[in-house]
Design an enzyme around this catalytic site. Structure first.
Site, short mmCIF file in Angstrom:
data_model
loop_
_atom_site.label_atom_id
_atom_site.label_comp_id
_atom_site.label_asym_id
_atom_site.label_seq_id
_atom_site.Cartn_x
_atom_site.Cartn_y
_atom_site.Cartn_z
N GLU A 111 0.95 -1.29 -0.03
CA GLU A 111 0.02 -0.10 -0.06
C GLU A 111 0.87 1.31 -0.02
O GLU A 111 0.42 2.27 -0.75
CB GLU A 111 -0.82 0.15 1.33
N HIS A 145 -11.87 -6.38 7.61
CA HIS A 145 -12.72 -6.28 6.39
C HIS A 145 -14.03 -5.49 6.87
O HIS A 145 -14.77 -5.55 6.12
CB HIS A 145 -13.19 -7.66 5.74
#
Lengths: 415, 337
Positions: free
Chosen positions: B60, B129
């Site tokens: 990322e 999540h």
């Protein structure tokens, strides 16, 4: 019981060769002969680079004469080009001297010298073209000096006065000079390395023909973004030169803490499939030869290359640091690769293009020039004699357009 | 006009911008050939080529770091973080670099960058999540933070975000990617095609950043919500019959204080709702702003419904998610005080 103790895992804690109460010791550093390494073809891949990554490209021999394939690669160099290099380095050193002094006098809050590392940035910059972009750390003022960045702006930034192009927002030495190929410096280490990859990708995508150069120190190679940059450079093959300036120290931390059991920093790149070379960073001609080769390689579209510049941080880490607390006082003098200014000077004298007298004269002239600019810049304000930039500058450029909450805060401040 | 899910609307926004601006570029993990794990970029690589839409390594920090370098040169990267829960390795690049580049360089370098990321819970996503990290971005000067609640807004806001000259964190509530969610996991799932906001123009349009939308006019109490919670609030208000005014903030930073002020001045009561954990969440900022701006109008303490101050659980999904029961209680408390 005893056999179990004998076989238990033990941790390694790397230590520098000498501490303050000891004699400087660089006996573990192997300094290869000048002129023994080849110049690889521009399209060489990582697998062909091993001897260059673990060896050391050196051009000037013991007698300060250029030798070997990299000297041949450079060909005949004009005396003017070399004297320009010497002048850049002397100017850099004069600026460091004056600004260290200014910090001690309270005229600026903070400064960082690059003593001993002048050859690397000063020479690399002279090999770049207009429009190429460096992503420097705080120890590459050399790039600005060799880009002929106006000293008024450089010092204005250091004094955070009205000549400061960054309006007093940034800590001294965190320059930004887009028109001089110098990306905005951040205090957060490593971040700019992967940004350089992104810039180079954009240059390739838009076909500008320009390249990017990333800069990082030995300590910061431990940061995540060093890995991020090498990986993405390897994946997308953009025109980027990734420079590692190994000056042996990260503040008080010996380079072995960052390197672990790695052979060299250059060798790390090979694992990513990126060609890499290790270079004597105090040998101006070696810096020139390898910079020229790497920049040409990137510009011709052969992808990234990593260069480990092997040098020594001769000065304190910053004006807030006292290196005598963690390393021998005389360590810089014991550094086997010497001083970059002394070596180029000796080479020019050996060529018959310079003399001790001219050197002393040039040093004095350059110091006078720098001092004159410094005085003129100080007339616009210093920390002890401020002519403050408007506090309202705080709220400008946070966004392109000032949102309502910032307008309210500016009003609250009285502007 | 077409019927679109939020996924299709987001894809359409990127399609429009890739088509009309050569400096727009889209990348992230699984974003290219495969079209994204949520299909938000499906077909874009085939249409615009690998130089415009491509896959990245799982890093990322590299995704955002590359984008910062590209944006500084004038490109407009619209990058994806697969889940908001995974944005943290990029936090340094977002908060210390993208957010500050314009300010620290006095405008020499800018960062017209969009970081898209699916956010929020209600999908049995567990700890990594389901998170809603918006407060970690609204606290950062130099960023804009956007979170749409329906397909029409999603497209218009994403186009505005890509065209914005500054870095935008674009949070996409994945619970409502395919249809609105009223907060009842046993209820009938409704597709966007059955919702008026599922009507989305195929062409270019934008919704200005920094402007809230009033989803339901009311006079009894102001509800401040965004993302999935807008729909849960709407359903709860219908069930309770309380005449609430529901404001969908849409942009959290900069915040549309004018709309909030006018509403609370009218109702004298306020309930703040978000999925994110309570302590130091964005709700705290909303409550503080309302308290400062509307103190003399307030007739009751401001209520807050938020995720509990615990990591997002798996099995206890509906005990954690701020559902209609908790929102109804807060509305009643605000009305009774």
């Amino acid at each position: 019981m005893s056999s179990r103790q004998g076989t238990r895992a033990r941790l390694q804690f790397p230590h520098p060769p000498a501490r303050p109460d000891q004699k400087a010791d660089f006996s573990a550093i192997v300094v290869p002969e000048a002129g023994i390494l080849p110049v690889p073809p521009l399209d060489i891949d990582a697998s062909g680079c091993r001897e260059l990554a673990v060896g050391m490209v050196r051009v000037l021999d013991k007698n300060n004469r250029p030798v070997g394939p990299w000297a041949d690669y450079l060909g005949d160099l004009s005396a003017d080009r070399l004297r320009l290099g010497l002048r850049d380095m002397l100017k850099m050193r004069a600026i460091d001297r004056r600004m260290l002094n200014a910090q001690r006098q309270g005229k600026t809050s903070f400064y960082l010298q690059c003593t001993g590392e002048e050859a690397i940035g000063c020479c690399f910059q002279r090999e770049l073209s207009q429009g190429d972009m460096n992503f420097p750390t705080y120890r590459q003022q050399t790039l600005l000096v060799a880009a002929d960045y106006p000293l008024e702006q450089l010092m204005g930034q250091l004094y955070s006065n009205e000549l400061d192009p960054l309006k007093g927002r940034q800590l001294p030495i965190m320059h930004s000079a887009r028109d001089y190929g110098f990306f905005s410096i951040s205090g957060n280490l490593g971040t700019q390395y992967v940004q350089a990859v992104g810039w180079a990708m954009a240059a390739a995508l838009t076909g500008t023909g320009k390249i990017a150069a990333g800069w990082i120190g030995d300590g910061a190679t431990a940061s995540n973004d060093f890995h991020s940059a090498l990986l993405t450079a390897s994946v997308y093959m953009p025109p980027v030169v990734l420079n590692v300036v190994n000056n042996q120290w990260a503040i008080s931390t010996y380079t072995g803490i960052a390197a672990g059991k790695s052979e060299t920093y250059a060798a790390r790149a090979l694992g990513y499939g990126i060609p890499a070379l290790r270079v004597d960073g105090n040998d101006y001609l070696a810096v020139m030869a390898v910079s020229r080769w790497a920049i040409e390689r990137a510009r011709q579209g052969h992808g990234p290359v990593l260069i480990e510049w092997f040098t020594y941080r001769a000065a304190a880490h910053s004006t807030s640091d006292d290196p005598s607390a963690y390393r021998p006082r005389d360590e810089a003098r014991a550094w086997p690769l010497g001083d970059p200014i002394d070596r180029l000077k000796a080479h020019l004298i050996a060529r018959g293009d310079w003399s001790e007298e001219r050197h002393v004269q040039a040093e004095a002239e350059i110091l006078d020039e720098v001092t004159a600019v410094q005085k003129a810049v100080e007339a616009h304000g210093t920390f002890v004699d401020p002519q403050p930039i408007s506090p309202a500058e705080i709220f400008l450029n946070v966004y392109a357009d000032m949102p309502e909450h910032l307008r309210r805060q500016r009003q609250e401040m009285g502007y | 006009m077409a019927r679109m899910t939020m996924i299709e609307a987001l894809r359409s926004a990127m399609d429009v911008k890739l088509g009309d601006d050569p400096s727009v570029i889209v990348f992230g993990e699984d974003v290219g050939y495969f079209g994204g794990v949520f299909r938000c970029t499906a077909g874009l690589q085939a249409r615009y080529g690998e130089e415009r839409v491509f896959d990245t390594p799982i890093n990322e920090s590299a995704i955002v770091g590359m984008a910062v370098g590209m944006a500084a040169q004038g490109m407009r990267p619209c990058v994806e973080i697969q889940f908001a829960d995974y944005v943290f390795p990029a936090y340094d690049q977002i908060t210390q670099e993208a957010a500050r580049l314009r300010h620290r360089s006095n405008g020499q370098f800018t960062c017209p960058l969009v970081v898209r990321m699916p956010t929020g819970g209600g999908i049995f996503g567990g700890q990594t999540h389901s998170q809603s990290p918006e407060a970690l971005f609204t606290h950062v000067a130099g960023l804009k933070v956007v979170i749409p609640s329906n397909p029409y807004d999603a497209k218009g806001l994403l186009i505005a975000a890509i065209e914005d000259p500054d870095p935008v964190i674009f949070l996409e509530p994945k619970r409502i990617y395919n249809g609105p969610f009223a907060g009842d996991p046993h209820g009938k799932s409704v597709p966007w095609s059955a919702h008026p906001a599922g009507d989305v123009p195929e062409e270019h349009y934008s919704i200005p950043l920094g402007k809230a939308a009033i989803r339901r006019q009311g006079s009894a109490v102001t509800v401040l919500a965004y993302g999935t919670m807008v729909h849960v609030a709407e359903a709860t208000v219908e069930q309770t019959g309380i005449d609430a005014e529901i404001i969908d903030l849409r942009t959290l930073l900069p915040l549309d204080l004018d709309t909030i002020r006018a509403s609370v001045a009218k109702t004298g009561r306020c309930v703040v709702i978000h999925e994110a954990t309570r302590t130091s969440g964005f709700g705290a900022e909303l409550i503080a702003e309302v308290q400062e701006a509307c103190f003399w109008h307030l007739r009751a303490p401001i209520q807050r419904v938020a995720g509990w101050d615990a990591p997002y659980p798996h099995a206890q999904e509906w005990d954690y998610f701020p559902g209609p029961d908790r929102i109804a209680r807060a509305l009643q408390q605000a009305m009774e005080a």
